[in-house]
Design an enzyme around this catalytic site. Structure first.
Site, PDB file in Angstrom:
ATOM      1  N   SER A 279     -10.245  15.535   7.352  1.00  0.00           N
ATOM      2  CA  SER A 279     -11.033  15.194   6.365  1.00  0.00           C
ATOM      3  C   SER A 279     -11.790  16.167   5.600  1.00  0.00           C
ATOM      4  CB  SER A 279     -11.966  14.240   7.060  1.00  0.00           C
ATOM      5  OG  SER A 279     -12.940  13.514   6.004  1.00  0.00           O
TER       6      SER A 279
ATOM      7  N   LYS B 202     -10.439   0.366   7.123  1.00  0.00           N
ATOM      8  CA  LYS B 202     -11.298  -0.147   6.140  1.00  0.00           C
ATOM      9  C   LYS B 202     -11.080  -1.546   6.177  1.00  0.00           C
ATOM     10  CE  LYS B 202     -10.311   3.681   2.737  1.00  0.00           C
ATOM     11  NZ  LYS B 202      -9.963   4.104   1.628  1.00  0.00           N
TER      12      LYS B 202
ATOM     13  N   GLY C 101       2.374   0.898  -4.268  1.00  0.00           N
ATOM     14  CA  GLY C 101       1.847   0.974  -2.861  1.00  0.00           C
ATOM     15  C   GLY C 101       0.999  -0.650  -2.859  1.00  0.00           C
TER      16      GLY C 101
ATOM     17  N   ARG D  19       7.624  -1.733  -1.567  1.00  0.00           N
ATOM     18  CA  ARG D  19       8.821  -1.452  -0.775  1.00  0.00           C
ATOM     19  C   ARG D  19       9.143  -2.891  -0.094  1.00  0.00           C
ATOM     20  NH1 ARG D  19      10.935   3.507  -0.002  1.00  0.00           N
ATOM     21  NH2 ARG D  19       9.470   5.216  -0.314  1.00  0.00           N
TER      22      ARG D  19
ATOM     23  N   PRO E 280       7.889  -6.492  -1.272  1.00  0.00           N
ATOM     24  CA  PRO E 280       6.952  -7.158  -2.211  1.00  0.00           C
ATOM     25  C   PRO E 280       6.191  -8.266  -1.571  1.00  0.00           C
ATOM     26  CG  PRO E 280       9.200  -6.969  -3.115  1.00  0.00           C
ATOM     27  CD  PRO E 280       9.001  -6.414  -1.540  1.00  0.00           C
TER      28      PRO E 280
ATOM     29  N   LYS F  88       4.222  -7.929   0.739  1.00  0.00           N
ATOM     30  CA  LYS F  88       2.983  -7.588   1.209  1.00  0.00           C
ATOM     31  C   LYS F  88       2.085  -7.559   0.110  1.00  0.00           C
ATOM     32  CE  LYS F  88       4.292  -4.867   5.063  1.00  0.00           C
ATOM     33  NZ  LYS F  88       4.584  -3.431   5.691  1.00  0.00           N
TER      34      LYS F  88
END
Length: 280
Positions: free
Chosen positions: A24, A74, A133, A158, A160, A162
């Protein structure tokens, strides 16, 4: 003298958390901001996965002021305190602020950071965009594009299925969003944003760049990516993950310190850190 358990003038603590976290740039950026602002603050890094986050935060003493969160935290971050409207919309958060009264507030600075990065690059009037993505960064990107006035978004996935939450989000924001399988032909737009993992786009990078006017790859190391190289070869405007990282960090610093810092201060720190980490 103390204020809510924090001695006046005491060093405050902040950090970035995620996994993996050793790479990071956030410590370099935030320390540069503190130096610019004349603050003797600490900013560390902590390797954490989602099920460790709540316990870590519960153990933070009153010296803590802020926590930056990257993947895979997140979504878990939304359970840490009072959630800002933008983070709620994006269903993802990357910033936790420990208030002096004991409250914890959760924000998403990726949304504003992406808006500011695109604006700084002169990308005004974008009407259509393609997102590669479907993860947390893609959700923040949909919110950012809606705030910029983009009316049509194509999400390339990759898997759909999702992307279904993105369709609901776009409907709420008044944006037309369609989902395309990863193997379908490239779609033309004003802006291509890749939120995909490193290497995922490489085999089709020239094809995607050829039909898109500008390219934003959220990866910053290694750089340039194959997608960025294809963009440069075809004379496109190219933005990197450093642009997103810097502009979201400017907003994080403001939330945590109450002060603003010029983006160029953080750019300088980020470029220096990347150069130091590059192979000789």
């Amino acid at each position: 003298m103390t204020v809510d358990g924090v001695p006046a003038g005491a060093q405050r603590r902040c950090a970035v958390a995620g996994s993996p976290i050793a790479h990071s740039l956030s410590p370099a950026l935030h320390h540069a901001a503190y130096a610019h602002l004349g603050l003797d603050w600490e900013y560390g890094r902590h390797e954490l996965v989602a099920d460790q986050l709540a316990g870590f935060v519960a153990g933070c003493d009153p010296s803590w002021r802020g926590l930056s969160m990257t993947m895979p935290l997140k979504e878990a971050a939304l359970e840490l305190g009072e959630v800002d409207e933008i983070a709620r919309l994006a269903m993802a958060a990357n910033t936790l602020v420990f208030e002096d009264d004991g409250a914890r507030r959760v924000y998403n600075t990726d949304v504003g950071g992406l808006v500011n990065a695109l604006t700084a690059a002169g990308l005004h009037g974008v009407q259509s965009a393609v997102i590669l993505g479907t993860g947390a960064t893609a959700r923040s990107t949909v919110v950012s594009l809606a705030r910029l006035g983009v009316r049509r978004i194509t999400v390339v996935a990759r898997t759909p299925a999702k992307a279904l939450p993105l369709i609901s989000l776009a409907d709420y924001l008044g944006v037309q969003l369609t989902v395309q399988p990863w193997t379908d032909p490239a779609v033309a737009s004003d802006l291509l944003i890749s939120t995909a993992a490193a290497g995922a786009v490489d085999d089709r990078a020239p094809e995607w760049v050829a039909v898109n006017a500008a390219v934003f790859d959220v990866i910053y190391d290694p750089w340039p990516t194959v997608l960025a190289q294809a963009g440069a070869a075809q004379d496109r405007i190219v933005l990197s993950g450093l642009d997103l990282l810097v502009h979201q960090a400017v907003l994080q610093v403001e939330l945590m310190t109450g002060s603003t810092v010029p983006a160029e201060v953080l750019y300088d720190a980020g470029r220096t850190a990347l150069a130091a980490n590059s192979p000789a």
